[in-house]
Design an enzyme around this catalytic site. Sequence first.
Site, PDB file in Angstrom:
ATOM      1  N   SER A 134      85.956  -1.710   6.149  1.00 53.23           N
ATOM      2  CA  SER A 134      84.541  -1.576   5.761  1.00 53.23           C
ATOM      3  C   SER A 134      84.542  -0.968   4.372  1.00 53.23           C
ATOM      4  O   SER A 134      85.547  -0.389   3.949  1.00 53.23           O
ATOM      5  CB  SER A 134      83.839  -0.626   6.736  1.00 53.23           C
ATOM      6  OG  SER A 134      82.598  -0.191   6.218  1.00 53.23           O
ATOM      7  N   TYR A 171      83.564   6.719  12.317  1.00 54.05           N
ATOM      8  CA  TYR A 171      83.587   5.371  11.743  1.00 54.05           C
ATOM      9  C   TYR A 171      84.312   5.397  10.389  1.00 54.05           C
ATOM     10  O   TYR A 171      85.165   4.556  10.102  1.00 54.05           O
ATOM     11  CB  TYR A 171      82.156   4.842  11.592  1.00 54.05           C
ATOM     12  CG  TYR A 171      82.068   3.375  11.238  1.00 54.05           C
ATOM     13  CD1 TYR A 171      82.200   2.388  12.219  1.00 54.05           C
ATOM     14  CD2 TYR A 171      81.845   2.959   9.929  1.00 54.05           C
ATOM     15  CE1 TYR A 171      82.124   1.039  11.904  1.00 54.05           C
ATOM     16  CE2 TYR A 171      81.768   1.614   9.596  1.00 54.05           C
ATOM     17  CZ  TYR A 171      81.906   0.652  10.591  1.00 54.05           C
ATOM     18  OH  TYR A 171      81.831  -0.695  10.260  1.00 54.05           O
TER      19      TYR A 171
END
Length: 252
Positions: A144, A157
């Site tokens: 990401s 995350y």
Amino acid sequence: MIDYGMDGKVALVTGAAGGIGRAAALAFARSGASVLVCDVSEAGGRETVALIEAAGQGKAAFQHSDVSKAEDVKAMVAAAVDTFGRLDFAFNNAGVNSITANEYDDDVWARSIGVNLTGVMMCMREESEAMLKTGGGAIVNTASMNGVVGNPAQPAYTAGKHGVVGLTRHGALRWAAAGIRVNAVCPGVIDTAMTEQATANPRARAMIESMTPMGRMGQPEEIAEAVVWLCSDAASFITGVPLLIDGGATAI
Ligand SMILES: NC(=O)c1ccc[n+]([C@@H]2O[C@H](COP(=O)([O-])OP(=O)(O)OC[C@H]3O[C@@H](n4cnc5c(N)ncnc54)[C@H](O)[C@@H]3O)[C@@H](O)[C@H]2O)c1
């Protein structure tokens, strides 16, 4: 859409029941590869298989697999080899987001790291073994932009996706001489089920879009194209790269 000439090749895609994974499964098939569509969602996974079959390009099969479970990951790679005879490409894309009141909660941390980081490690472990038997292959992991820059709201995350970039560099070095290339894609904000909750409100969506220099969210196909290219011979000297695909968000 470019056809990378993947006839006779076999690809495995995790998190392929929708979003980025489905777009990648379809893109691999368009280039002629046979695709093992893997997900915890059987309905979505079977729908992806049906879409590939309806397009009439490439073969596909569904495998129920929870990437946070070692036995599922082992069975998943075995299924690719049993069904299609070999494994050439793997897109380790399954992931979970979390928007919770307490991001430092132990269970939130364990689930996020279990799927997003440990899951990728276990996939790489099994896939590399299968690929080494046929002389190599290519692995792409989904990190990401939060694997490259910080995010104050989501510790698990962010740490997990930074970990995926680290694992990618590790794998690239470990298997470079053995013929396996390992790269990562680092998407910005992409229009999928994962971002639906945050973007359902038009004002929230407009704010998110305004934070991207290109002024819009990305589409899953814009990640999928890069994944198939990274696996193809067109990217034959590329390994260990975390490729940002974020409309310029991290260029600021
Ligand atoms: N959408 C974005 O803005 C964005 C941005 C950066 C990174 N990503 C990453 O992209 C990847 C794909 O996400 P998406 O946006 O397509 O979302 P999505 O929710 O549409 O797809 C995620 C898929 O993963 C599957 N999945 C979840 N846990 C699983 C598990 N334990 N085992 C197997 N499958 C599992 C889900 O069923 C789903 O089909 C994720 O790793 C996500 O973190 C997404």
